[in-house]
Design an enzyme around this catalytic site. Structure first.
Site, PDB file in Angstrom:
ATOM      1  N   GLY A  11      11.571  -3.171   4.586  1.00  0.00           N
ATOM      2  CA  GLY A  11      10.204  -2.640   4.611  1.00  0.00           C
ATOM      3  C   GLY A  11       9.328  -3.351   5.624  1.00  0.00           C
ATOM      4  O   GLY A  11       9.747  -4.308   6.274  1.00  0.00           O
ATOM      5  N   ILE A  13       6.458  -5.185   5.190  1.00  0.00           N
ATOM      6  CA  ILE A  13       6.023  -6.569   4.910  1.00  0.00           C
ATOM      7  C   ILE A  13       7.169  -7.534   5.227  1.00  0.00           C
ATOM      8  O   ILE A  13       6.986  -8.559   5.872  1.00  0.00           O
ATOM      9  CB  ILE A  13       5.578  -6.725   3.437  1.00  0.00           C
ATOM     10  N   ALA A  14       8.387  -7.152   4.791  1.00  0.00           N
ATOM     11  CA  ALA A  14       9.542  -8.031   5.010  1.00  0.00           C
ATOM     12  C   ALA A  14       9.776  -8.288   6.498  1.00  0.00           C
ATOM     13  O   ALA A  14      10.259  -9.356   6.876  1.00  0.00           O
ATOM     14  CB  ALA A  14      10.789  -7.430   4.374  1.00  0.00           C
ATOM     15  N   ARG A  89       3.046   5.060  -3.238  1.00  0.00           N
ATOM     16  CA  ARG A  89       2.347   6.174  -3.874  1.00  0.00           C
ATOM     17  C   ARG A  89       2.428   7.374  -2.940  1.00  0.00           C
ATOM     18  O   ARG A  89       2.037   7.275  -1.773  1.00  0.00           O
ATOM     19  CB  ARG A  89       0.889   5.750  -4.051  1.00  0.00           C
ATOM     20  N   ARG A  95      -2.109   7.233 -10.466  1.00  0.00           N
ATOM     21  CA  ARG A  95      -1.758   5.809 -10.653  1.00  0.00           C
ATOM     22  C   ARG A  95      -0.785   5.629 -11.830  1.00  0.00           C
ATOM     23  O   ARG A  95       0.122   4.817 -11.788  1.00  0.00           O
ATOM     24  CB  ARG A  95      -3.048   5.004 -10.883  1.00  0.00           C
ATOM     25  N   GLY A 127       4.935  -6.010  -4.934  1.00  0.00           N
ATOM     26  CA  GLY A 127       5.011  -4.538  -5.032  1.00  0.00           C
ATOM     27  C   GLY A 127       4.005  -4.021  -6.052  1.00  0.00           C
ATOM     28  O   GLY A 127       3.888  -4.562  -7.155  1.00  0.00           O
ATOM     29  N   ASN A 128       3.281  -2.995  -5.665  1.00  0.00           N
ATOM     30  CA  ASN A 128       2.184  -2.493  -6.524  1.00  0.00           C
ATOM     31  C   ASN A 128       2.624  -1.482  -7.560  1.00  0.00           C
ATOM     32  O   ASN A 128       3.600  -0.777  -7.335  1.00  0.00           O
ATOM     33  CB  ASN A 128       1.116  -1.872  -5.621  1.00  0.00           C
ATOM     34  N   ASP A 156      -6.182 -10.730  -1.083  1.00  0.00           N
ATOM     35  CA  ASP A 156      -7.582 -10.417  -1.387  1.00  0.00           C
ATOM     36  C   ASP A 156      -8.450 -11.653  -1.160  1.00  0.00           C
ATOM     37  O   ASP A 156      -9.543 -11.567  -0.609  1.00  0.00           O
ATOM     38  CB  ASP A 156      -7.707  -9.935  -2.838  1.00  0.00           C
ATOM     39  N   HIS A 184      -5.182  -6.822  -9.083  1.00  0.00           N
ATOM     40  CA  HIS A 184      -5.103  -6.505  -7.646  1.00  0.00           C
ATOM     41  C   HIS A 184      -5.256  -4.988  -7.508  1.00  0.00           C
ATOM     42  O   HIS A 184      -4.287  -4.252  -7.405  1.00  0.00           O
ATOM     43  CB  HIS A 184      -3.773  -6.978  -7.059  1.00  0.00           C
TER      44      HIS A 184
END
Ligand code: NAX
Length: 324
Positions: A11, A13-14, A89, A95, A127-128, A156, A184
């Site tokens: 991904g 971020i990685a 998402r 959500r 992960g969200n 944040d 978060h």
């Protein structure tokens, strides 16, 4: 040598994170590293390209790389787990649906940690929705102390610190840490009341109206703003925050400093209900150990917002309880 698991290895971020870990930015220049990288089977080919690049950097600290799609193999003997991979998402997705989809991933990974991980493992969920994903993972890994689980609110905090420094026209290093309270999500509460600029309360340097009506919503919605401008969500800054979060947990916290991390709320000094993964001000008390910093003050404005974030976490927990 430290064994570090990273999920979501192909991904975005990685793609920043792996290189910074291997360069020693997270654990220092004396700690050699083994990377255990987890990806879905369909993303193993692109991950192999990332591994080629990692090798081509010839990082002196990087001693082993293991890749695969089975968490029970990859989580064996790890010291740190960075759970980054999650389902994004999709357009129109509620959500609640996102929570359900991701719950499956964190149930599986919690079970794998329970089965094979070193009981001293430290886990950071990125992960969200990361607080609730973290709550799920720790509830399936009862052999591991729940205090070892964190969800990331450091990005944040870094965003709030940078915005306050820019507004006050000072360097970031002149601004104290800014606590992020709660979830978060867009209900998080960046704390303007206990923060300082060169030891002076931030609220004596910057207008309260700007802090409450501009800074807080800007930090809450910064992810969406980056996504709109870049066409992709925050990645390098998220990787930077992961590096900061783990670094600060493993290194002594300077007197008067702290960092934000979402941790188990049980016994917290702020009256937040138990059994939530809630972001508090924390200090390292030894490598991988922490305490929640007590004595921070809330005004009525912050109190009301923090209670809203707490209620959101309670609701997320009850939504996923039905599945697990
Ligand atoms: P990407 O979609 O670029 O990468 C995610 C990767 O995870 C994909 O390669 C996917 O194949 C993999 N993956 C999915 N399920 C997996 C599983 N079960 N096991 C292993 N790998 C799996 O997302 P990226 O931009 O890297 O973001 C990753 C997560 O971080 C997202 O959930 C995102 O919302 C979250 N974020 C959290 C932040 C925080 O502050 N806590 C900030 C940044 C980011 O938004």
């Amino acid at each position: 040598m430290k064994r570090i698991a990273i999920t979501g290895g192909a991904g975005q971020i990685a793609y920043s994170l792996l290189f910074r870990i291997a360069a020693g930015d997270m654990l220092g220049q004396k700690e050699s590293i083994a990377l255990h990288i987890l990806e879905l089977p369909e993303a193993i080919d692109p991950l192999k390209g990332v591994i080629m690049e990692l090798k081509d950097c010839a990082f002196p600290l990087l001693q082993e790389i293991h890749i695969g799609s089975n968490p029970e193999e990859l989580f064996k003997d790890i010291d740190i787990a960075l759970l980054v991979g999650a389902k994004p998402r999709s357009p129109g997705m509620e959500r609640k649906d996102l929570l359900r989809e991701n719950a499956k991933i964190f149930i599986e990974q919690g079970k794998a940690l329970e089965k094979v991980a070193n009981e001293n493992v430290r886990v950071l969920v990125v992960g969200n929705p990361c607080n609730t994903n973290c709550w799920i993972a720790q509830s399936f890994a009862k052999r591991i102390n729940p205090r070892n689980f964190h969800a990331m609110t450091r990005l944040d905090e870094n965003r709030a610190r940078a915005q306050i420094a820019e507004k006050a026209n000072v360097l970031v290093k002149d601004v104290s840490p800014i606590t992020i309270w709660g979830n978060h999500s867009s209900t998080q509460v960046p704390d303007y009341l206990n923060a300082t600029i060169n030891m002076q309360p931030v609220k004596d340097r910057l207008e309260l109206k700007w802090l409450q009506e501009t800074m807080i919503p800007q930090v809450q919605n910064r992810g969406a703003e980056v996504l709109k401008a870049r066409g992709k969500s925050s990645a390098a800054s998220a990787a930077g925050a992961i590096i900061d979060a783990v670094h600060d947990l493993y290194h002594p916290t300077a007197p008067g400093e702290w960092f934000s991390s979402a941790v188990l709320s049980n016994g917290n000094p702020y009256g937040i209900q138990d059994d939530l993964i809630f972001s508090f001000p924390c200090r390292s008390t030894g490598p991988g150990e922490y305490e929640i910093v007590s004595g921070m003050e809330w005004d009525a404005f912050m109190q009301q917002k923090i209670k809203t974030s707490e209620s959101e976490l309670v609701e997320e927990r009850s939504n996923v309880r039905n599945i697990i």
